[in-house]
Design an enzyme around this catalytic site. Structure first.
Site, PDB file in Angstrom:
ATOM      1  N   VAL A 172       0.847  -1.199   0.000  1.00 49.27           N
ATOM      2  CA  VAL A 172       0.000   0.000   0.000  1.00 49.27           C
ATOM      3  C   VAL A 172       0.880   1.245   0.000  1.00 49.27           C
ATOM      4  O   VAL A 172       0.596   2.225  -0.693  1.00 49.27           O
ATOM      5  CB  VAL A 172      -0.955  -0.001   1.199  1.00 49.27           C
ATOM      6  CG1 VAL A 172      -1.735   1.315   1.270  1.00 49.27           C
ATOM      7  CG2 VAL A 172      -1.928  -1.178   1.106  1.00 49.27           C
ATOM      8  N   ASP A 173       1.966   1.222   0.767  1.00 47.89           N
ATOM      9  CA  ASP A 173       2.908   2.345   0.741  1.00 47.89           C
ATOM     10  C   ASP A 173       3.508   2.524  -0.648  1.00 47.89           C
ATOM     11  O   ASP A 173       3.623   3.651  -1.154  1.00 47.89           O
ATOM     12  CB  ASP A 173       4.038   2.106   1.753  1.00 47.89           C
ATOM     13  CG  ASP A 173       3.637   2.469   3.174  1.00 47.89           C
ATOM     14  OD1 ASP A 173       2.663   3.212   3.345  1.00 47.89           O
ATOM     15  OD2 ASP A 173       4.306   2.004   4.106  1.00 47.89           O
ATOM     16  N   ILE A 174       3.929   1.420  -1.260  1.00 46.96           N
ATOM     17  CA  ILE A 174       4.544   1.496  -2.593  1.00 46.96           C
ATOM     18  C   ILE A 174       3.546   2.040  -3.604  1.00 46.96           C
ATOM     19  O   ILE A 174       3.872   2.935  -4.407  1.00 46.96           O
ATOM     20  CB  ILE A 174       5.045   0.112  -3.030  1.00 46.96           C
ATOM     21  CG1 ILE A 174       6.153  -0.384  -2.097  1.00 46.96           C
ATOM     22  CG2 ILE A 174       5.527   0.146  -4.474  1.00 46.96           C
ATOM     23  CD1 ILE A 174       7.393   0.463  -2.087  1.00 46.96           C
TER      24      ILE A 174
END
Length: 395
Positions: A168-170
């Protein structure tokens, strides 16, 4: 030749992964990224480990190359004045502070655009700056669960599982990089910047693609299928005579070829397996037939045979297998950089391949405050002013 984003200056007030991954991507493309931290270095990933190389965190190294580092105390008005001065000459400001923090410091878009109307301002938060969750902290793991990603990852036996990387961060970093470039492109026509409100939850839900569409169209809650595909069969992992391998058949022609290579005469024409829809309905029966045949030879033999007949297939590599792969080497997906503390470090290269304005990776992930004086001199500060800021522990 200069990078595609040469001449773009980015003031990066992010930390951990989503924001730093975004700004590293833009820095790889040629932007001048100034990484802003509190004195001493406040990006939490500097301390996340092991592993460390000569005291430098592998996690920090993965998302911070090609940047310059400025350390400044944002809790002080003198420190915030530095940010405002730099914002006047910047094209982009990006931060991932909790909703309301930048407004409290008068470093929000409404205030900064008054001194730089061309500014593109990107905010990354867990849930966005509107809605009932806007003030809650957001972390990748939590968002993987809340977005539904974990509900479709794993098997009924394993229960819900998170993806093995902070995806999700990426994804948020990539969506943010796309949004920033879009806003910069639009600015060429309008002459003015704009605010970008990025949410980890939005990005996670926006990445559900066909799984979300399947639910919205059918109303059926998707179940955990492990390595199976909800819409395509056979598209999974299969046990061979040695280890498991992946077979990803995407159409009827490929399925027919697969059956021929496995010696399954007539199976491709059987009404239970004639079409992809039929194969989806009868996936378990077909799986048993295929796996029985596949166990007669080792994985390497099947991959060689299938590859020569254009059947999509591949191994399930561990990290050592990934970085021993000659294709990874040929695509320069591992780079070596010299770091003043860590020494020579191996980092993952950029997947972006441009023919003229090639991606360059010239700057090591910076030490905290490594470029503070250089950046302030460029901004017009005098030596005595910089010395006073040091004395006051602002930088």
């Amino acid at each position: 030749m200069e990078g595609a984003l040469a001449g773009i200056k980015i003031l990066d007030l992010t930390r951990v992964l989503a924001g730093p991954f975004c700004t590293m991507t833009l820095a790889d493309l040629g932007a001048d990224v100034i990484k802003v931290e509190a004195p001493g270095g406040s990006d939490e990933t500097r301390g996340w480990g092991p592993p460390f190389q000569n005291g430098v965190s592998a996690y920090y190294l993965c998302a911070n190359r090609n940047k310059r580092s400025l350390t400044v105390d944002l809790k002080s008005e003198e420190g915030r004045k530095i940010i405002r001065k730099l914002a006047v000459e910047s094209d982009v400001v990006i931060h991932n502070f909790k909703t309301g923090t930048m407004e409290k410091w008068l470093l929000d878009y409404e205030n900064l655009q008054k001194i730089n109307p061309r500014l593109v301002y990107c905010s990354i938060t867990g849930y966005g700056e509107t809605g009932p969750y806007q003030n809650l902290p957001g972390y990748d793991f939590i968002l993987q669960g809340m977005s539904g990603l974990m509900s479709i990852t794993g098997t009924e036996e394993s229960g819900p599982l998170k993806i093995g990387v902070a995806m999700v961060d990426i994804l948020t970093g990539l969506f943010s990089a796309i949004s920033i470039q879009a806003a910069l492109h639009e600015r060429q026509k309008s002459g003015i910047g704009q605010k970008i409100d990025m949410s980890l939850l939005d990005c996670a839900v926006g990445s559900l693609a066909n799984v979300a569409s399947n639910y919205l169209i059918s109303g059926k809650v998707p179940q955990k299928l492990g390595n199976e595909h909800p819409n395509i069969v056979p598209y999974s992992t299969f046990q061979t005579g040695t280890v498991e391998m992946i077979i990803a058949v995407g159409n009827d022609r490929q399925f027919s070829s697969l059956c021929e290579l496995l010696g399954l005469t007539g199976i491709a024409q059987h009404e239970k397996f004639l079409t992809n829809s039929a194969r989806v309905e009868n996936r378990q029966e077909l799986r048993g037939i295929l796996e029985y045949c596949l166990q007669s030879k080792p994985m390497d033999a099947w991959i060689e045979l299938f590859s020569t007949h254009n059947i999509p297939c591949g191994p399930i590599n561990s990290m050592d297998g990934v970085f021993e792969n000659p294709q990874i080497t040929a695509r320069q997906m591992v780079i070596e950089m010299n770091h003043p503390e860590a020494g020579k470090v191996n980092l993952v290269g950029s997947p972006i391949k441009l023919s003229r304005t090639k991606v360059k990776m010239d700057r090591h992930p910076p030490l905290a405050g490594e470029h503070t004086e250089e950046i302030l001199y460029e901004a017009g500060y005098l030596t005595k002013e910089i010395d006073q800021l040091k004395t006051n522990q602002i930088i």
